[in-house]
Structure formats: C-alpha cells, structure tokens
Design an enzyme around this catalytic site. Structure first.
Site, PDB file in Angstrom:
ATOM      1  N   HIS A 198      15.602  82.224 -13.941  1.00  0.00           N
ATOM      2  CA  HIS A 198      16.001  80.813 -14.517  1.00  0.00           C
ATOM      3  C   HIS A 198      17.545  80.734 -14.895  1.00  0.00           C
ATOM      4  O   HIS A 198      17.991  79.994 -15.728  1.00  0.00           O
ATOM      5  CB  HIS A 198      15.440  80.624 -15.979  1.00  0.00           C
ATOM      6  CG  HIS A 198      13.632  80.655 -15.460  1.00  0.00           C
ATOM      7  ND1 HIS A 198      12.737  80.443 -16.517  1.00  0.00           N
ATOM      8  CD2 HIS A 198      13.011  80.221 -14.366  1.00  0.00           C
ATOM      9  CE1 HIS A 198      11.514  80.245 -16.255  1.00  0.00           C
ATOM     10  NE2 HIS A 198      11.686  80.082 -14.860  1.00  0.00           N
TER      11      HIS A 198
ATOM     12  N   ASN B 164      14.615  84.930 -18.943  1.00  0.00           N
ATOM     13  CA  ASN B 164      15.542  84.835 -20.139  1.00  0.00           C
ATOM     14  C   ASN B 164      16.675  84.636 -19.431  1.00  0.00           C
ATOM     15  O   ASN B 164      17.310  85.332 -18.527  1.00  0.00           O
ATOM     16  CB  ASN B 164      15.513  85.895 -21.024  1.00  0.00           C
ATOM     17  CG  ASN B 164      14.005  86.096 -21.581  1.00  0.00           C
ATOM     18  OD1 ASN B 164      13.391  85.163 -21.639  1.00  0.00           O
ATOM     19  ND2 ASN B 164      13.956  87.283 -22.070  1.00  0.00           N
TER      20      ASN B 164
ATOM     21  N   GLY C 284       6.333  89.510 -23.006  1.00  0.00           N
ATOM     22  CA  GLY C 284       6.844  88.493 -24.116  1.00  0.00           C
ATOM     23  C   GLY C 284       7.081  87.196 -23.439  1.00  0.00           C
ATOM     24  O   GLY C 284       7.835  86.388 -23.626  1.00  0.00           O
ATOM     25  N   THR C 285       5.771  86.834 -22.550  1.00  0.00           N
ATOM     26  CA  THR C 285       6.005  85.377 -22.009  1.00  0.00           C
ATOM     27  C   THR C 285       4.708  84.648 -22.368  1.00  0.00           C
ATOM     28  O   THR C 285       3.451  85.444 -22.450  1.00  0.00           O
ATOM     29  CB  THR C 285       6.399  85.287 -20.589  1.00  0.00           C
ATOM     30  OG1 THR C 285       6.285  83.999 -19.736  1.00  0.00           O
ATOM     31  CG2 THR C 285       5.316  86.222 -19.858  1.00  0.00           C
TER      32      THR C 285
HETATM   33  N1  APR Z   1       7.103  90.447 -29.157  1.00  0.00           N
HETATM   34  C1  APR Z   1       6.379  90.080 -28.088  1.00  0.00           C
HETATM   35  N2  APR Z   1       5.973  89.092 -27.720  1.00  0.00           N
HETATM   36  C2  APR Z   1       6.504  88.072 -28.425  1.00  0.00           C
HETATM   37  C3  APR Z   1       7.431  88.092 -29.652  1.00  0.00           C
HETATM   38  C4  APR Z   1       7.536  89.660 -30.202  1.00  0.00           C
HETATM   39  N3  APR Z   1       8.357  89.687 -31.154  1.00  0.00           N
HETATM   40  N4  APR Z   1       7.687  87.305 -30.231  1.00  0.00           N
HETATM   41  C5  APR Z   1       6.980  86.003 -29.596  1.00  0.00           C
HETATM   42  N5  APR Z   1       6.128  86.608 -28.543  1.00  0.00           N
HETATM   43  C6  APR Z   1       5.525  85.861 -27.406  1.00  0.00           C
HETATM   44  C7  APR Z   1       4.884  84.660 -27.850  1.00  0.00           C
HETATM   45  O1  APR Z   1       3.605  84.924 -28.297  1.00  0.00           O
HETATM   46  C8  APR Z   1       4.860  83.875 -26.533  1.00  0.00           C
HETATM   47  O2  APR Z   1       3.526  84.500 -25.945  1.00  0.00           O
HETATM   48  O3  APR Z   1       6.490  85.482 -26.465  1.00  0.00           O
HETATM   49  C9  APR Z   1       6.149  84.565 -25.737  1.00  0.00           C
HETATM   50  C10 APR Z   1       7.044  83.480 -25.668  1.00  0.00           C
HETATM   51  O4  APR Z   1       6.682  82.301 -24.881  1.00  0.00           O
HETATM   52  P1  APR Z   1       7.492  81.045 -24.571  1.00  0.00           P
HETATM   53  O5  APR Z   1       8.297  80.732 -26.044  1.00  0.00           O
HETATM   54  O6  APR Z   1       7.091  79.934 -24.037  1.00  0.00           O
HETATM   55  O7  APR Z   1       8.805  81.727 -23.788  1.00  0.00           O
HETATM   56  P2  APR Z   1       8.596  81.939 -22.564  1.00  0.00           P
HETATM   57  O8  APR Z   1       7.313  82.253 -22.033  1.00  0.00           O
HETATM   58  O9  APR Z   1       9.597  82.796 -21.846  1.00  0.00           O
HETATM   59  O10 APR Z   1       9.086  80.674 -21.515  1.00  0.00           O
HETATM   60  C11 APR Z   1       9.009  80.484 -20.188  1.00  0.00           C
HETATM   61  O11 APR Z   1       9.831  77.983 -20.179  1.00  0.00           O
HETATM   62  O12 APR Z   1      11.086  76.431 -21.286  1.00  0.00           O
HETATM   63  C12 APR Z   1      11.118  77.434 -20.052  1.00  0.00           C
HETATM   64  O13 APR Z   1      12.944  78.319 -18.985  1.00  0.00           O
HETATM   65  C13 APR Z   1      12.238  78.285 -20.225  1.00  0.00           C
HETATM   66  O14 APR Z   1      12.268  80.820 -19.470  1.00  0.00           O
HETATM   67  C14 APR Z   1      11.563  79.737 -20.256  1.00  0.00           C
HETATM   68  C15 APR Z   1      10.070  79.520 -19.673  1.00  0.00           C
END
Ligand code: APR
Length: 237
Positions: free
Chosen positions: A112, A95, A179-180
């Site tokens: 990032h 994040n 949370g990813t």
């Molecule tokens: N609590 C826990 N998990 C959650 C919640 C919540 N309230 N809301 C959403 N999530 C989960 C979703 O189920 C999903 O698996 O968080 C995850 C978010 O995934 P992405 O939107 O893909 O975000 P992220 O994994 O951080 O993306 C990675 O992609 O675009 C690039 O650079 C950007 O850092 C980012 C990277």
C-alpha cells in the site's frame, strides 16, 4: 509437522498499534477520525488536496516518532533465523510505516506504499520524503514544484508488487496473517489463495478477523506477545 521452508507473512495496522500508530477500524481508529473518501481516494485528493496533504503530513511526522515493537523485532529475528537455515521469509505489509525495516527486517514489500517516500506525478519518481508536502515543494528528482503526493495506495488504485506477492505465495509452505482485519482486498484474499494451493494458514491477531474462518490455525492476543512466542516456536528456541 510439515517441513517449513518458505514463509510469507501479511501484516496490517495491528502490528504497529503497540508502537502508538493508530489502526483504521478499531475503536477511535483513523477511519473514525476521517472519512475514507476524503483522505484516502484520488477523488478526495482532487476535491481538497490541502486536507489530504495535511492528513499525511501528520501521519508521516507521527511515524518518525514511533519505535518498532517486540512483534516487528521478532519478525526480523525470524528472517535471520530462517536465512541461517537456507529458508526464506517475505513480509508483505499493508502498512506504510517503516517499523519492519527499523525492527531489522530486510525482505519487506509495501503493497500500500510508504509514508517516507513521495510520488512525483510530473516525473513518476519516488524520492525519499521525511518532511511535509503541504507547501508544495519541488521534486528533488525533476525540480517540478506542486506535483508531489503521498506515495500511498488509495482506494481505487492498484496495490504495488502484486506479481511478486503471488509469485511468493506460489512457493510458500506457510502463510501467516498478523494484525489485519481482513477488510480490504486484495490483501484479504491472500489466505484463500494460499488455501487453494494447499499452503498451511495461520492468523495472529487481537481478535478474529473477517476472514478468520479461512485459517487452519489462529492465536489471539497482543502482537507484541503472541508474535515473539510464535517465532520462538518456529525457530525451535
Ligand atoms: N495486536 C494484534 N492485533 C491488533 C492489535 C494488537 N495490539 N491492535 C489491533 N489489532 C488488530 C485489530 O483487531 C484489527 O483486526 O489489527 C487489525 C487492524 O485492522 P484495521 O484497522 O482494519 O487495519 P488493516 O487491516 O491494516 O487495514 C487494511 O485498510 O484502510 C486501508 O490501506 C488501509 O492498509 C490499510 C487497510
């Protein structure tokens, strides 16, 4: 249960979702509002710098209005609790918000980049930046105007601090992903790196991520609920 001394936690947009910051790939997320190739690639920036600068100006403003949630605060409590036992926690976050820091965590790596610094392509400096970049302001370090870009790692660019991350993985005894979606490398590969070194792995997420089968243990639910509960367990509260 194996003695836990060094924990490394990877966080993604899901840990900030309950603070009101859009995730990327959930319903209505950022990548449904904007095409990645337009706002998160060097080519997109070269093609339409105003679009990209406005996109990050909007997110930089939104982030400063957001507050850390119970998950961010719980991880800071975990860091303090472990430190009191001469143990360690490293938070590696994908994040670009500063909610881990505002939640009280000190040992945070932004692989990032960060919204609240800019990157001057004239002097390679990274000044703190809380305003907008659309008006092409002068760099506070070198004075050059028109060379400040978001200090965010775009697709095709090298994430920051990779050596420090792999060094931390080599001494960890627990790797936790929070949370990813496990959609973007190299972050999505850390769990396999951990497993390869015999490190215990755990996933805390709203739903199974793309790499969920690589984790020894998983708990699903909202971060603001499952992360504090897990921290209480680890600290023996
Ligand atoms: N609590 C826990 N998990 C959650 C919640 C919540 N309230 N809301 C959403 N999530 C989960 C979703 O189920 C999903 O698996 O968080 C995850 C978010 O995934 P992405 O939107 O893909 O975000 P992220 O994994 O951080 O993306 C990675 O992609 O675009 C690039 O650079 C950007 O850092 C980012 C990277």
């Amino acid at each position: 249960m194996q003695e836990i001394n060094n924990i490394i936690i990877l966080t993604g947009a899901g840990i900030s979702q309950e603070s009101g910051i859009d995730t990327f790939r959930s319903e209505g997320g950022l990548w449904e509002q904007h095409k990645v190739e337009d706002v998160a690639t060097p080519e997109g920036f070269a093609r339409d710098p105003d679009l990209v600068l406005r996109f990050y100006d909007m997110r930089r403003e939104a982030i400063q209005k957001a507050q850390p949630n119970d998950a961010h605060i719980a991880l800071a409590r975990l860091e303090q609790g472990l430190k009191a036992q001469d143990k360690s926690l490293l938070i590696v976050t994908q994040n670009v918000d500063d909610l881990h820091e505002r939640g009280g965590a000190d040992n945070v790596l932004h692989m990032h980049g960060q919204h609240l610094t800019a990157w001057c392509t004239a002097c390679d400096g990274r000044p703190e930046w809380r305003g907008t970049l659309i008006e092409r302001p002068a760099c506070p370090l070198c004075g050059e105007a028109g060379h400040l870009r978001p200090d965010v790692v775009w697709f095709g660019e090298m994430p920051y601090e990779m050596e420090r991350i792999y060094a931390a993985l080599s001494i960890a005894d627990l790797f936790v992903s929070i949370g990813t979606s496990g959609a973007v490398y190299p972050a999505a590969g850390f769990v396999r790196e951990a497993r390869g070194q015999g490190i215990k792995t755990m996933e805390l997420n709203l739903e199974p991520s793309q790499g969920s089968h690589f984790f020894d243990e998983a708990r699903y639910g909202k971060a603001s609920e499952i992360v504090p509960a897990w921290v209480d367990e680890i600290l023996g509260n």
